[in-house]
Design a protein around this motif. Structure first.
Motif, short mmCIF file in Angstrom:
data_model
loop_
_atom_site.label_atom_id
_atom_site.label_comp_id
_atom_site.label_asym_id
_atom_site.label_seq_id
_atom_site.Cartn_x
_atom_site.Cartn_y
_atom_site.Cartn_z
N THR A 37 0.84 -1.20 0.00
CA THR A 37 0.00 0.00 0.00
C THR A 37 0.87 1.25 0.00
O THR A 37 0.62 2.21 -0.75
CB THR A 37 -0.93 -0.01 1.21
N ARG A 38 1.91 1.26 0.85
CA ARG A 38 2.82 2.42 0.88
C ARG A 38 3.53 2.58 -0.46
O ARG A 38 3.68 3.71 -0.96
CB ARG A 38 3.86 2.24 1.99
N TYR A 39 3.97 1.47 -1.04
CA TYR A 39 4.68 1.53 -2.32
C TYR A 39 3.80 2.14 -3.41
O TYR A 39 4.21 3.06 -4.13
CB TYR A 39 5.14 0.13 -2.71
N ILE A 40 2.59 1.62 -3.54
CA ILE A 40 1.70 2.07 -4.61
C ILE A 40 1.23 3.49 -4.35
O ILE A 40 1.12 4.30 -5.28
CB ILE A 40 0.52 1.09 -4.77
N ALA A 41 0.97 3.83 -3.09
CA ALA A 41 0.55 5.20 -2.77
C ALA A 41 1.63 6.20 -3.15
O ALA A 41 1.33 7.34 -3.54
CB ALA A 41 0.23 5.31 -1.28
N HIS A 42 2.89 5.78 -3.05
CA HIS A 42 4.00 6.66 -3.41
C HIS A 42 4.25 6.68 -4.91
O HIS A 42 4.45 7.74 -5.51
CB HIS A 42 5.27 6.21 -2.68
N ALA A 43 4.26 5.49 -5.53
CA ALA A 43 4.67 5.39 -6.93
C ALA A 43 3.51 5.56 -7.91
O ALA A 43 3.70 6.06 -9.02
CB ALA A 43 5.34 4.03 -7.18
N VAL A 50 -7.27 0.11 -7.62
CA VAL A 50 -7.16 -1.01 -8.56
C VAL A 50 -6.39 -2.16 -7.92
O VAL A 50 -6.78 -3.32 -7.99
CB VAL A 50 -6.45 -0.56 -9.86
N ALA A 51 -5.27 -1.84 -7.27
CA ALA A 51 -4.45 -2.88 -6.66
C ALA A 51 -5.21 -3.59 -5.55
O ALA A 51 -5.15 -4.81 -5.42
CB ALA A 51 -3.17 -2.26 -6.10
N GLN A 52 -5.96 -2.85 -4.74
CA GLN A 52 -6.73 -3.47 -3.67
C GLN A 52 -7.79 -4.39 -4.24
O GLN A 52 -8.07 -5.45 -3.69
CB GLN A 52 -7.35 -2.39 -2.80
N GLY A 53 -8.35 -4.00 -5.37
CA GLY A 53 -9.35 -4.85 -6.01
C GLY A 53 -8.77 -6.11 -6.60
O GLY A 53 -9.49 -7.07 -6.87
N ALA A 111 6.59 -16.17 -3.27
CA ALA A 111 5.80 -15.23 -2.49
C ALA A 111 5.10 -14.29 -3.43
O ALA A 111 5.46 -14.19 -4.60
CB ALA A 111 6.72 -14.46 -1.55
N PRO A 112 4.09 -13.60 -2.95
CA PRO A 112 3.49 -12.57 -3.78
C PRO A 112 4.54 -11.54 -4.16
O PRO A 112 5.37 -11.17 -3.35
CB PRO A 112 2.43 -11.95 -2.85
N SER A 113 4.50 -11.11 -5.40
CA SER A 113 5.50 -10.14 -5.83
C SER A 113 5.35 -8.83 -5.08
O SER A 113 4.25 -8.32 -4.93
CB SER A 113 5.33 -9.88 -7.33
N THR A 114 6.46 -8.33 -4.59
CA THR A 114 6.43 -6.99 -4.01
C THR A 114 6.36 -6.02 -5.17
O THR A 114 7.27 -5.97 -5.97
CB THR A 114 7.68 -6.72 -3.18
N ALA A 115 5.26 -5.23 -5.28
CA ALA A 115 5.12 -4.34 -6.42
C ALA A 115 6.36 -3.52 -6.55
O ALA A 115 6.44 -2.40 -6.10
CB ALA A 115 3.89 -3.48 -6.26
#
Length: 233
Positions: A37-43, A50-53, A111-115
């Motif tokens: 969430t922090r990554y996407i909110a920044h980038a 969309v990502a949460q969905g 593991a899930p990919s770290t965006a």
């Protein structure tokens, strides 16, 4: 060289790094979801919804980590947990780079990919793990690694425990185990505007390679640069 934190286990017996177990999965999922969430909110702030969905909730991610911990594709896929007293405060995961043929029946991603998909001249960077008291969870026998490179998939620490040495302990433990598995290089994909993460890895002895990759979140394209460090023999 990998920076050696003074908050090592010889001074602070209440902190540790060890292999993750199934009971760690949900807490790892919570930390990973917060980091994503922090990554996407920044980038890409316009793409958070969309990502949460697409399943960025901690419960969904925790279930993926549970499978990855329970059924690792190979001995080269490792997931570590950092503890402060009895609380899991960070985790790290690494394995062969995507697409690397290691001759195993890969049942699932580690593991899930770290965006977290080029042109800076490649330099030689060296990671040193001379401080074994940094916390090496287990000492696998040195094995022939089909790939000399292992890739950090994720390394995250609870925000409430930043700047307490947990990230450095996790990174040093990853480097120690990677060397025991026969790797000579450790790498990670980083967003070029993630100053905090770039500074952490730069201080640890990593530097940019020439490779770049790109991926999309919704309509937003994000680029990442490959950083690496050579492991001392």
């Amino acid at each position: 060289m990998v920076a050696q934190s003074q908050d090592n286990q010889s001074l602070h017996a209440d902190v540790s790094v060890r292999p993750a177990v199934a009971s760690d999965a949900q807490r790892i999922g919570t930390l990973h979801a917060a980091a994503l969430t922090r990554y996407i909110a920044h980038a890409a702030p316009e793409s958070v919804g969309v990502a949460q969905g697409e399943g960025m909730e901690s419960q969904s991610i925790g279930a993926q980590w549970m499978y990855s911990i329970s059924y690792p594709p190979s001995q080269y896929h490792q997931i570590l947990a950092a503890y402060d007293h009895d609380r899991l405060v960070g985790f790290a995961a690494f394995g062969p780079p995507e697409g690397e043929d290691i001759g195993t029946d890969v049942r699932a991603d580690t593991a899930p990919s770290t965006a977290s998909d080029t042109t800076v001249p490649a330099a030689e960077h060296t990671a040193s793990t001379s401080g074994k008291n940094q916390g090496s969870p287990g000492q696998p026998a040195r094995a022939h690694n089909p790939t000399d490179t292992l890739e950090l998939i994720a390394l995250e620490v609870d925000q409430n425990y930043w700047r307490q040495g947990h990230g450095s302990r996790l990174l040093n433990a990853c480097a120690d185990i990677a060397k025991e598995l026969g790797a000579t290089r450790l790498q990670i994909w980083l967003h070029p505007a993630d100053d905090q993460r770039l500074r952490f890895y730069s201080d640890a002895g990593f530097g940019p390679d020439v490779q770049r990759r790109a991926f999309s979140i919704g309509d937003t394209r994000l680029d990442e640069h490959l950083w690496f460090a050579l492991l001392d023999s």
